[in-house]
Design an enzyme around this catalytic site. Sequence first.
Site, short mmCIF file in Angstrom:
data_model
loop_
_atom_site.label_atom_id
_atom_site.label_comp_id
_atom_site.label_asym_id
_atom_site.label_seq_id
_atom_site.Cartn_x
_atom_site.Cartn_y
_atom_site.Cartn_z
N ASP A 152 -9.73 -3.30 9.40
CA ASP A 152 -11.05 -3.67 9.91
C ASP A 152 -10.98 -4.88 10.84
OD1 ASP A 152 -10.49 -5.61 7.98
OD2 ASP A 152 -12.32 -5.28 6.81
N ILE A 199 0.85 -1.21 0.00
CA ILE A 199 0.00 0.00 0.00
C ILE A 199 0.88 1.25 0.00
CG2 ILE A 199 -1.92 1.21 1.12
CD1 ILE A 199 -2.73 -1.45 2.40
N TYR A 222 -1.95 -10.72 14.79
CA TYR A 222 -1.86 -9.55 13.91
C TYR A 222 -2.87 -8.49 14.32
CZ TYR A 222 -2.94 -6.56 9.92
OH TYR A 222 -3.23 -5.46 9.14
N SER A 223 -4.16 -8.86 14.40
CA SER A 223 -5.17 -7.84 14.66
C SER A 223 -5.05 -7.29 16.08
CB SER A 223 -6.59 -8.36 14.38
OG SER A 223 -6.86 -9.55 15.06
N ALA A 226 4.29 -2.04 8.86
CA ALA A 226 3.76 -3.05 9.77
C ALA A 226 4.16 -4.43 9.27
CB ALA A 226 2.24 -2.97 9.83
N ILE A 241 11.52 1.28 12.24
CA ILE A 241 10.72 2.24 13.02
C ILE A 241 10.79 1.98 14.53
CG2 ILE A 241 9.09 2.90 11.19
CD1 ILE A 241 7.04 0.96 12.63
N ARG A 258 -7.28 -21.89 8.65
CA ARG A 258 -6.40 -21.01 9.44
C ARG A 258 -6.92 -21.02 10.89
NH1 ARG A 258 -6.41 -14.83 7.45
NH2 ARG A 258 -4.65 -15.48 6.17
N ASN A 277 -9.89 -5.44 3.06
CA ASN A 277 -8.82 -6.09 2.29
C ASN A 277 -8.51 -5.33 1.01
OD1 ASN A 277 -9.87 -8.22 4.08
ND2 ASN A 277 -8.49 -9.54 2.94
N ASN A 278 -7.27 -4.88 0.89
CA ASN A 278 -6.81 -4.21 -0.32
C ASN A 278 -6.37 -5.24 -1.36
OD1 ASN A 278 -5.40 -0.98 0.34
ND2 ASN A 278 -6.86 -2.04 1.64
N LYS A 294 12.24 -0.56 6.56
CA LYS A 294 13.30 -1.47 7.00
C LYS A 294 13.65 -2.48 5.90
CE LYS A 294 13.57 -5.16 10.52
NZ LYS A 294 12.79 -5.78 11.61
P1 NAD Z 1 3.22 -4.89 3.41
O1 NAD Z 1 3.59 -6.05 4.25
O2 NAD Z 1 3.09 -5.07 1.95
O3 NAD Z 1 4.28 -3.71 3.64
C1 NAD Z 1 4.78 -3.37 4.91
C2 NAD Z 1 6.03 -2.50 4.71
O4 NAD Z 1 6.49 -2.12 6.03
C3 NAD Z 1 7.18 -3.22 4.02
O5 NAD Z 1 7.77 -2.39 3.05
C4 NAD Z 1 8.16 -3.52 5.14
O6 NAD Z 1 9.52 -3.57 4.72
C5 NAD Z 1 7.90 -2.33 6.07
N1 NAD Z 1 8.27 -2.63 7.47
C6 NAD Z 1 7.95 -3.71 8.20
N2 NAD Z 1 8.50 -3.65 9.42
C7 NAD Z 1 9.16 -2.47 9.47
C8 NAD Z 1 9.93 -1.81 10.48
N3 NAD Z 1 10.10 -2.38 11.69
N4 NAD Z 1 10.46 -0.61 10.21
C9 NAD Z 1 10.30 -0.03 8.99
N5 NAD Z 1 9.60 -0.62 8.00
C10 NAD Z 1 9.03 -1.82 8.23
O7 NAD Z 1 1.88 -4.33 4.04
P2 NAD Z 1 0.66 -3.58 3.35
O8 NAD Z 1 -0.31 -4.58 2.88
O9 NAD Z 1 1.18 -2.56 2.41
O10 NAD Z 1 0.00 -2.86 4.62
C11 NAD Z 1 0.31 -1.51 4.96
C12 NAD Z 1 -0.48 -1.10 6.17
O11 NAD Z 1 -1.88 -1.20 5.89
C13 NAD Z 1 -0.24 -1.98 7.40
O12 NAD Z 1 -0.23 -1.14 8.53
C14 NAD Z 1 -1.45 -2.91 7.44
O13 NAD Z 1 -1.74 -3.31 8.76
C15 NAD Z 1 -2.52 -2.01 6.87
N6 NAD Z 1 -3.64 -2.70 6.20
C16 NAD Z 1 -3.39 -3.51 5.14
C17 NAD Z 1 -4.47 -4.12 4.48
C18 NAD Z 1 -4.26 -5.01 3.28
O14 NAD Z 1 -5.23 -5.57 2.79
N7 NAD Z 1 -3.05 -5.16 2.78
C19 NAD Z 1 -5.77 -3.91 4.93
C20 NAD Z 1 -5.97 -3.11 6.05
C21 NAD Z 1 -4.89 -2.48 6.66
O1 TDX Z 2 -3.79 -19.29 0.69
C1 TDX Z 2 -4.77 -18.71 1.19
N1 TDX Z 2 -5.99 -19.34 1.20
C2 TDX Z 2 -7.10 -18.79 1.75
O2 TDX Z 2 -8.18 -19.40 1.73
C3 TDX Z 2 -4.67 -17.40 1.78
C4 TDX Z 2 -3.37 -16.66 1.79
C5 TDX Z 2 -5.82 -16.85 2.31
N2 TDX Z 2 -7.00 -17.52 2.31
C6 TDX Z 2 -8.20 -16.87 2.90
C7 TDX Z 2 -8.02 -16.34 4.29
C8 TDX Z 2 -8.94 -15.13 4.29
O3 TDX Z 2 -10.27 -15.53 4.58
O4 TDX Z 2 -8.45 -15.73 2.08
C9 TDX Z 2 -8.88 -14.62 2.87
C10 TDX Z 2 -7.92 -13.46 2.68
O5 TDX Z 2 -6.70 -13.83 3.27
P1 TDX Z 2 -5.42 -12.86 3.29
O6 TDX Z 2 -5.11 -12.41 1.90
O7 TDX Z 2 -4.35 -13.54 4.07
O8 TDX Z 2 -6.00 -11.57 4.04
P2 TDX Z 2 -6.68 -11.38 5.48
O9 TDX Z 2 -6.25 -12.44 6.42
O10 TDX Z 2 -8.14 -11.20 5.26
O11 TDX Z 2 -5.99 -9.99 5.92
C11 TDX Z 2 -5.80 -8.92 4.96
O12 TDX Z 2 -6.77 -7.94 5.10
C12 TDX Z 2 -6.75 -7.15 6.27
C13 TDX Z 2 -4.41 -8.30 5.12
O13 TDX Z 2 -3.42 -9.31 5.02
C14 TDX Z 2 -4.28 -7.57 6.42
O14 TDX Z 2 -3.03 -6.88 6.48
C15 TDX Z 2 -5.38 -6.56 6.51
O15 TDX Z 2 -5.34 -5.91 7.75
#
Ligand code: NAD
Ligand code: TDX
Length: 357
Positions: A138, A16, A162-163, A91, A68, A293, A191-192, A39
């Site tokens: 969420d 993101i 995590y949450s 994160a 961080i 899971r 979920n993004n 990092k």
């Molecule tokens: P990501 O895992 O793709 O990226 C996380 C980034 O943080 C990486 O570049 C990693 O190197 C960096 N990082 C990790 N630990 C660090 C540290 N100690 N110091 C400095 N940098 C560090 O994650 P993302 O999917 O891009 O998520 C970004 C944010 O959005 C997170 O806070 C996550 O909780 C939140 N979020 C993500 C989703 C989703 O669906 N991906 C949904 C809701 C909220």
């Molecule tokens: O191999 C898989 N098979 C499967 O059934 C994986 C990786 C996931 N799943 C399921 C678990 C969940 O119900 O799919 C759904 C989505 O899983 P993830 O992509 O791992 O996402 P989720 O656990 O929902 O969390 C994501 O959305 C909220 C992000 O990883 C989080 O960072 C964010 O906060």
Amino acid sequence: MSHPEKILVTGGCGFIGTNFVRYLFEEAGFDGLLVNVDKLTYSGNPKNLADLAAKAGEKHYRFEKLDITDQAAMAALFDRHGFDLVVHFAAESHVDRSIVGPGEFIQTNIVGTFSLLEAARQAKAKGRPCRFHHVSTDEVYGSLGPTGKFLETTPYDPRSPYSASKASSDHLVRAYAHTYGLDVTVSNCSNNYGPYQFPEKLIPLMICHMLEGKPLPVYGDGKNVRDWLYVRDHCDAVWAIACRGKSGETYNIGGESEWCNIELLRHLCDIVAARLGKPAGAFEPLITYVPDRPGHDRRYAIDCTRIKRELGWKQSVDFQHGLEKTVDWYLGNAAWIKDVQTGEYRAWITRNYADRT
Ligand code: NAD
Ligand code: TDX
């Protein structure tokens, strides 16, 4: 806070964060200085922004490879730049990894957020206050039954390491606003999906497995429901909140696009098959049900009325179009996929999830 000129983005080399930095320079017309602190864990890739860094130049973009949780380094960074806005993405973000090893989640998500808040508090005391936007999830609200949606007022009920770590950081951010008068905003989003997402998360993992002819692992009965938000729309929402959100407030961000995992996967299989000129159903035999899971949340759904009403934000990409764009991005970026799937990553998967290799 209408026009921030010095911005600290944490985690800008992740999924993101990368999209957000690109959004600021390529769409929002940002013209100040952005400092990206990352990092570079397994999920951070500095190459994501190499072209942008070259184009923007030192005057507008700087990268700092820092942790961080390093409080002294964060304080020094704030002293050096005098940020007016912090957008905190960094994160540990993968639920499965938090189940296998929660330690890093506590460190980065809780201690790391604390260390940034301390740096912001010290900067304020020195007469350089900044707005602190905290990006959360969420998942802090817990798990829903078949009906209902999460509101900003829904009580917290985190259920995975995590949450729980994200919920803890949200509480710290709010506590710093109440206690020290820090100017904070918080967003909780669903979920993004989209370009640059590490291929351990559902959508990119499934696309990559289809391309490699590997099993498509569905957890449990595949009926868990997620709300899907295109990453560009999330970035647009975060920018709106950071610039125009009310201090001390929380905004939910959602795609209003609920899918159960197995239906989403079938749909994704059809899109990938069509793009590769294969018959519909070509990837169905790869679908494999695997053990659930632990503690798997059943359903998430977001009520994002508030941000729509108060900040005039809305989604611009519908799920079909967003999914097609995402598939096309992964099909066009085989080198990126290879680059991020390092030996270390593959070894981790083999060690912990033999059914996913
Ligand atoms: P990501 O895992 O793709 O990226 C996380 C980034 O943080 C990486 O570049 C990693 O190197 C960096 N990082 C990790 N630990 C660090 C540290 N100690 N110091 C400095 N940098 C560090 O994650 P993302 O999917 O891009 O998520 C970004 C944010 O959005 C997170 O806070 C996550 O909780 C939140 N979020 C993500 C989703 C989703 O669906 N991906 C949904 C809701 C909220
Ligand atoms: O191999 C898989 N098979 C499967 O059934 C994986 C990786 C996931 N799943 C399921 C678990 C969940 O119900 O799919 C759904 C989505 O899983 P993830 O992509 O791992 O996402 P989720 O656990 O929902 O969390 C994501 O959305 C909220 C992000 O990883 C989080 O960072 C964010 O906060």
